[in-house]
Design a protein around this motif. Structure first.
Motif, PDB file in Angstrom:
ATOM      1  N   ALA A  24     -28.703  32.708 -92.724  1.00  0.00           N
ATOM      2  CA  ALA A  24     -28.578  32.310 -91.310  1.00  0.00           C
ATOM      3  C   ALA A  24     -29.634  31.302 -90.858  1.00  0.00           C
ATOM      4  O   ALA A  24     -29.332  30.417 -90.063  1.00  0.00           O
ATOM      5  CB  ALA A  24     -28.635  33.554 -90.421  1.00  0.00           C
ATOM      6  N   LEU A  25     -30.854  31.431 -91.360  1.00  0.00           N
ATOM      7  CA  LEU A  25     -31.922  30.571 -90.850  1.00  0.00           C
ATOM      8  C   LEU A  25     -31.728  29.080 -91.150  1.00  0.00           C
ATOM      9  O   LEU A  25     -32.141  28.248 -90.352  1.00  0.00           O
ATOM     10  CB  LEU A  25     -33.285  31.047 -91.366  1.00  0.00           C
ATOM     11  CG  LEU A  25     -33.758  32.387 -90.804  1.00  0.00           C
ATOM     12  CD1 LEU A  25     -35.174  32.701 -91.260  1.00  0.00           C
ATOM     13  CD2 LEU A  25     -33.696  32.415 -89.283  1.00  0.00           C
ATOM     14  N   PRO A  26     -31.112  28.703 -92.278  1.00  0.00           N
ATOM     15  CA  PRO A  26     -30.924  27.266 -92.519  1.00  0.00           C
ATOM     16  C   PRO A  26     -30.092  26.558 -91.441  1.00  0.00           C
ATOM     17  O   PRO A  26     -30.102  25.340 -91.372  1.00  0.00           O
ATOM     18  CB  PRO A  26     -30.196  27.227 -93.870  1.00  0.00           C
ATOM     19  CG  PRO A  26     -30.612  28.479 -94.545  1.00  0.00           C
ATOM     20  CD  PRO A  26     -30.723  29.502 -93.452  1.00  0.00           C
ATOM     21  N   HIS A  27     -29.380  27.304 -90.605  1.00  0.00           N
ATOM     22  CA  HIS A  27     -28.543  26.676 -89.569  1.00  0.00           C
ATOM     23  C   HIS A  27     -29.266  26.593 -88.224  1.00  0.00           C
ATOM     24  O   HIS A  27     -28.634  26.328 -87.212  1.00  0.00           O
ATOM     25  CB  HIS A  27     -27.237  27.456 -89.417  1.00  0.00           C
ATOM     26  CG  HIS A  27     -26.453  27.532 -90.683  1.00  0.00           C
ATOM     27  ND1 HIS A  27     -25.728  26.458 -91.172  1.00  0.00           N
ATOM     28  CD2 HIS A  27     -26.316  28.530 -91.596  1.00  0.00           C
ATOM     29  CE1 HIS A  27     -25.165  26.805 -92.315  1.00  0.00           C
ATOM     30  NE2 HIS A  27     -25.513  28.046 -92.600  1.00  0.00           N
ATOM     31  N   LYS A  65     -19.186  38.402 -95.844  1.00  0.00           N
ATOM     32  CA  LYS A  65     -19.879  37.518 -96.788  1.00  0.00           C
ATOM     33  C   LYS A  65     -18.897  36.509 -97.416  1.00  0.00           C
ATOM     34  O   LYS A  65     -17.780  36.856 -97.784  1.00  0.00           O
ATOM     35  CB  LYS A  65     -20.536  38.336 -97.907  1.00  0.00           C
ATOM     36  CG  LYS A  65     -21.502  39.394 -97.393  1.00  0.00           C
ATOM     37  CD  LYS A  65     -22.768  38.810 -96.828  1.00  0.00           C
ATOM     38  CE  LYS A  65     -23.745  39.869 -96.374  1.00  0.00           C
ATOM     39  NZ  LYS A  65     -23.293  40.682 -95.240  1.00  0.00           N
ATOM     40  N   GLY A  66     -19.357  35.286 -97.523  1.00  0.00           N
ATOM     41  CA  GLY A  66     -18.542  34.247 -98.152  1.00  0.00           C
ATOM     42  C   GLY A  66     -17.712  33.458 -97.155  1.00  0.00           C
ATOM     43  O   GLY A  66     -17.142  32.426 -97.504  1.00  0.00           O
ATOM     44  N   THR A  67     -17.609  33.942 -95.911  1.00  0.00           N
ATOM     45  CA  THR A  67     -16.881  33.167 -94.906  1.00  0.00           C
ATOM     46  C   THR A  67     -17.841  32.176 -94.250  1.00  0.00           C
ATOM     47  O   THR A  67     -19.019  32.127 -94.603  1.00  0.00           O
ATOM     48  CB  THR A  67     -16.257  34.088 -93.837  1.00  0.00           C
ATOM     49  OG1 THR A  67     -17.299  34.852 -93.233  1.00  0.00           O
ATOM     50  CG2 THR A  67     -15.247  35.033 -94.456  1.00  0.00           C
ATOM     51  N   ASN A  68     -17.333  31.411 -93.304  1.00  0.00           N
ATOM     52  CA  ASN A  68     -18.114  30.330 -92.704  1.00  0.00           C
ATOM     53  C   ASN A  68     -19.210  30.895 -91.796  1.00  0.00           C
ATOM     54  O   ASN A  68     -18.973  31.263 -90.657  1.00  0.00           O
ATOM     55  CB  ASN A  68     -17.164  29.415 -91.911  1.00  0.00           C
ATOM     56  CG  ASN A  68     -17.847  28.123 -91.491  1.00  0.00           C
ATOM     57  OD1 ASN A  68     -19.067  28.082 -91.308  1.00  0.00           O
ATOM     58  ND2 ASN A  68     -17.066  27.073 -91.370  1.00  0.00           N
ATOM     59  N   ILE A  69     -20.420  30.933 -92.327  1.00  0.00           N
ATOM     60  CA  ILE A  69     -21.543  31.519 -91.585  1.00  0.00           C
ATOM     61  C   ILE A  69     -21.856  30.720 -90.326  1.00  0.00           C
ATOM     62  O   ILE A  69     -22.194  31.268 -89.281  1.00  0.00           O
ATOM     63  CB  ILE A  69     -22.808  31.614 -92.496  1.00  0.00           C
ATOM     64  CG1 ILE A  69     -24.044  32.111 -91.733  1.00  0.00           C
ATOM     65  CG2 ILE A  69     -23.146  30.301 -93.147  1.00  0.00           C
ATOM     66  CD1 ILE A  69     -24.045  33.564 -91.465  1.00  0.00           C
ATOM     67  N   ARG A  70     -21.707  29.386 -90.432  1.00  0.00           N
ATOM     68  CA  ARG A  70     -22.018  28.551 -89.268  1.00  0.00           C
ATOM     69  C   ARG A  70     -21.037  28.830 -88.128  1.00  0.00           C
ATOM     70  O   ARG A  70     -21.417  28.899 -86.966  1.00  0.00           O
ATOM     71  CB  ARG A  70     -22.001  27.072 -89.666  1.00  0.00           C
ATOM     72  CG  ARG A  70     -22.693  26.178 -88.675  1.00  0.00           C
ATOM     73  CD  ARG A  70     -23.080  24.860 -89.260  1.00  0.00           C
ATOM     74  NE  ARG A  70     -21.920  24.087 -89.686  1.00  0.00           N
ATOM     75  CZ  ARG A  70     -21.924  22.765 -89.811  1.00  0.00           C
ATOM     76  NH1 ARG A  70     -23.009  22.084 -89.561  1.00  0.00           N
ATOM     77  NH2 ARG A  70     -20.858  22.122 -90.220  1.00  0.00           N
TER      78      ARG A  70
ATOM     79  N   ALA B 230     -41.041  27.092 -95.434  1.00  0.00           N
ATOM     80  CA  ALA B 230     -41.289  27.427 -96.838  1.00  0.00           C
ATOM     81  C   ALA B 230     -40.427  28.608 -97.258  1.00  0.00           C
ATOM     82  O   ALA B 230     -39.837  28.613 -98.350  1.00  0.00           O
ATOM     83  CB  ALA B 230     -42.765  27.751 -97.035  1.00  0.00           C
ATOM     84  N   LYS B 231     -40.324  29.612 -96.379  1.00  0.00           N
ATOM     85  CA  LYS B 231     -39.499  30.782 -96.711  1.00  0.00           C
ATOM     86  C   LYS B 231     -38.048  30.386 -96.901  1.00  0.00           C
ATOM     87  O   LYS B 231     -37.375  30.838 -97.812  1.00  0.00           O
ATOM     88  CB  LYS B 231     -39.605  31.824 -95.588  1.00  0.00           C
ATOM     89  CG  LYS B 231     -40.898  32.593 -95.569  1.00  0.00           C
ATOM     90  CD  LYS B 231     -40.812  33.727 -94.562  1.00  0.00           C
ATOM     91  CE  LYS B 231     -42.073  34.569 -94.606  1.00  0.00           C
ATOM     92  NZ  LYS B 231     -41.992  35.705 -93.684  1.00  0.00           N
ATOM     93  N   ARG B 232     -37.597  29.519 -95.989  1.00  0.00           N
ATOM     94  CA  ARG B 232     -36.210  29.048 -96.090  1.00  0.00           C
ATOM     95  C   ARG B 232     -35.962  28.363 -97.434  1.00  0.00           C
ATOM     96  O   ARG B 232     -35.013  28.657 -98.143  1.00  0.00           O
ATOM     97  CB  ARG B 232     -35.936  28.005 -95.007  1.00  0.00           C
ATOM     98  CG  ARG B 232     -35.637  28.530 -93.657  1.00  0.00           C
ATOM     99  CD  ARG B 232     -35.320  27.308 -92.820  1.00  0.00           C
ATOM    100  NE  ARG B 232     -35.121  27.609 -91.434  1.00  0.00           N
ATOM    101  CZ  ARG B 232     -34.913  26.669 -90.509  1.00  0.00           C
ATOM    102  NH1 ARG B 232     -34.887  25.409 -90.847  1.00  0.00           N
ATOM    103  NH2 ARG B 232     -34.730  27.008 -89.267  1.00  0.00           N
TER     104      ARG B 232
END
Lengths: 197, 278
Positions: A24-27, A65-70, B230-232
């Motif tokens: 989740a955090l990458p978005h 899991k595996g569906t569009n998280i965004r 960094a964690k990401r």
């Protein structure tokens, strides 16, 4: 608590936390930008983003899991926004479509080149005015314009995000862009950047 | 043939490059003949162009990132205590079948004793003082000045491995073997309950210092922490280079048990190449 059970609970919670952070955090940036464009200020965007992530974390077990998280995160943000901000609004936004059509019919734009058109219609309009005009669009229109023109999502993705048929997305996008232009044109006239009729 | 109504309908699709198959040529043919439709498409294109050009993407401010991460950590802690209460309550009811409870406890006990010692998994907010990257820079400066010296120095990397195996660090120390290394140094230490490994490499005129702690301490510990970015990156790719210290040349990577931070005066690209070459 029994130490052994404490250890199991810790292990399970840690796994959830690790999965959530990785998925989740990458978005965060795309969500923050959407929140910023939607609410119009950093404080509300921060609160909306925080609420979205907390809800997503609490309901992480519901995410398939595996569906569009965004798309899942966007839906949470959209619902949070509606609950938080729209409940104070008694009536939905109203748009006078006649005004938009009048703008389109009245402009004497002979050129079909976007650069010529831009200069002719808006003069040296700055980015801030475009942001303000976008901000002033009704929610439904602003959302599809942001998702399509800024985030670069396909119509299918937008339809999934806003939970509407593609035809509705197409229509909102078309009208949203027209409305945006009408607002910019009016602003450019007020600022004396162009000669309005 | 596409008429004006259809051209209006497809204008957005044309701009967004999502015209249905077979419509493109007819749509273009209509535009060439119809000036009002050409203008309509040009105006809608202009709208998209204006938004794309003027509304810039903004990176989430670090203060907000920290806030989100802290909120999640609070939720994490809360989740542990809530679940604990639930389980404790369930057991205190004494309505569950004793045999079933016994079986669960036995299974759980087996799982626990067959794994490593379980840490508390309490997390702390990230600050400059508990940032592993900052600690690595500080240690590297001490190594360069000679105020901090490795406990052992050897030309044989196997000896360094043996040293760490005997050091009871409770995590597997990852030791990149660098072909051009003249000598290796190693130290083990413990600070506030965090066990640490220190490796030193002499490569030509350059020193490379590698600081390692267990992944539990680095990612979930109470004493040390890492920036969110960094964690990401470590979660996604296993690697991270810190853009906030472009001249310090720091490279992080994660193994199954440890988080490793390499610091050097060596150029970052060269450092990455050296560390990633098998």
């Amino acid at each position: 608590m029994i130490p052994v059970l404490q250890a199991v609970v810790s292990r399970s919670t840690k796994k959830k936390h690790t999965e959530f952070e990785a998925e989740a955090l990458p978005h965060m940036d795309v969500l923050y930008n959407f929140a910023l464009r939607t609410t119009g200020n950093e404080d509300d965007a921060r609160d909306l983003l925080q609420e979205t992530y907390l809800k997503a974390y609490r309901f992480w077990d519901k995410y398939e899991k595996g569906t569009n998280i965004r798309a899942w995160l966007f839906r949470i943000m959209k619902n949070s926004y509606i609950n938080r901000y729209r409940k104070e609004t008694k009536e939905p936004d109203k748009v006078d479509y006649d005004d938009i059509e009048n703008f389109y019919n009245s402009i004497r734009a002979e050129s079909t080149d976007p650069n010529d058109l831009q200069q002719q219609l808006y003069g040296n309009l700055l980015g801030d005015e475009v942001t303000k005009a976008l901000q002033s669009l009704p929610d439904d229109f602003r959302t599809v314009v942001i998702l399509c023109d800024i985030e670069g999502l396909t119509y299918e993705e937008i339809a999934e995000f806003v939970e509407c048929p593609i035809g509705t997305v197409r229509s909102r996008l078309h009208r949203g862009r027209k409305l945006l232009q009408a607002k910019l044109f009016e602003y450019a006239k007020q600022q004396g950047m162009i000669k309005g009729d | 043939m596409v008429d004006c109504d259809e051209a209006q309908q497809y204008a957005g699709d044309a701009i967004d490059r999502s015209l249905p198959n077979g419509i493109g040529k007819e749509f273009q043919a209509h535009l060439e003949k119809c000036k009002p439709c050409r203008r309509e498409v040009a105006l809608e294109t202009l709208s998209k162009h204006l938004v794309r050009q003027n509304v810039k993407q903004i990176a989430t401010p670090s203060s907000i990132q920290t806030l989100i991460l802290s909120s999640l950590h609070l939720e994490y802690d809360q989740g542990q205590s809530d679940r604990g209460s639930w389980l404790t309550g369930l057991l205190s009811l004494r309505v569950a079948l004793p045999a079933l409870a016994g079986g669960i406890v036995a299974l759980v006990f087996f799982l626990i004793v067959s794994s490593r010692t379980d840490p508390s998994y309490q997390m702390t907010a990230h600050t400059a003082s508990n940032d592993i990257i900052n600690l690595s820079f500080a240690n590297f400066a001490l190594m360069q000045s000679g105020k901090m010296q490795p406990e052992m120095v050897t030309a044989a990397p196997e000896s360094v491995n043996d040293f760490f195996q005997k050091s009871n660090l409770q995590f597997g120390v990852h030791m990149p073997k660098l072909k051009t290394c003249e000598w290796y140094g190693g130290s083990a230490s413990e600070c506030s309950g965090v066990k640490q490994a220190h490796l030193l490499y002499k490569v030509g005129k350059e020193l490379i210092y590698v600081f390692e702690v267990s992944d539990d301490d680095a990612l979930y510990g109470t004493q040390v922490s890492l920036p969110l970015a960094a964690k990401r990156a470590l979660a996604q790719s296993g690697w991270y280079t810190d853009p906030d210290h472009p001249d310090c040349n720091v490279v992080l990577w994660k193994t199954d048990e440890a988080v490793c931070v390499a610091v050097s005066t060596m150029k970052k690209a060269q450092l990455v190449a050296l560390l990633t070459t098998p």
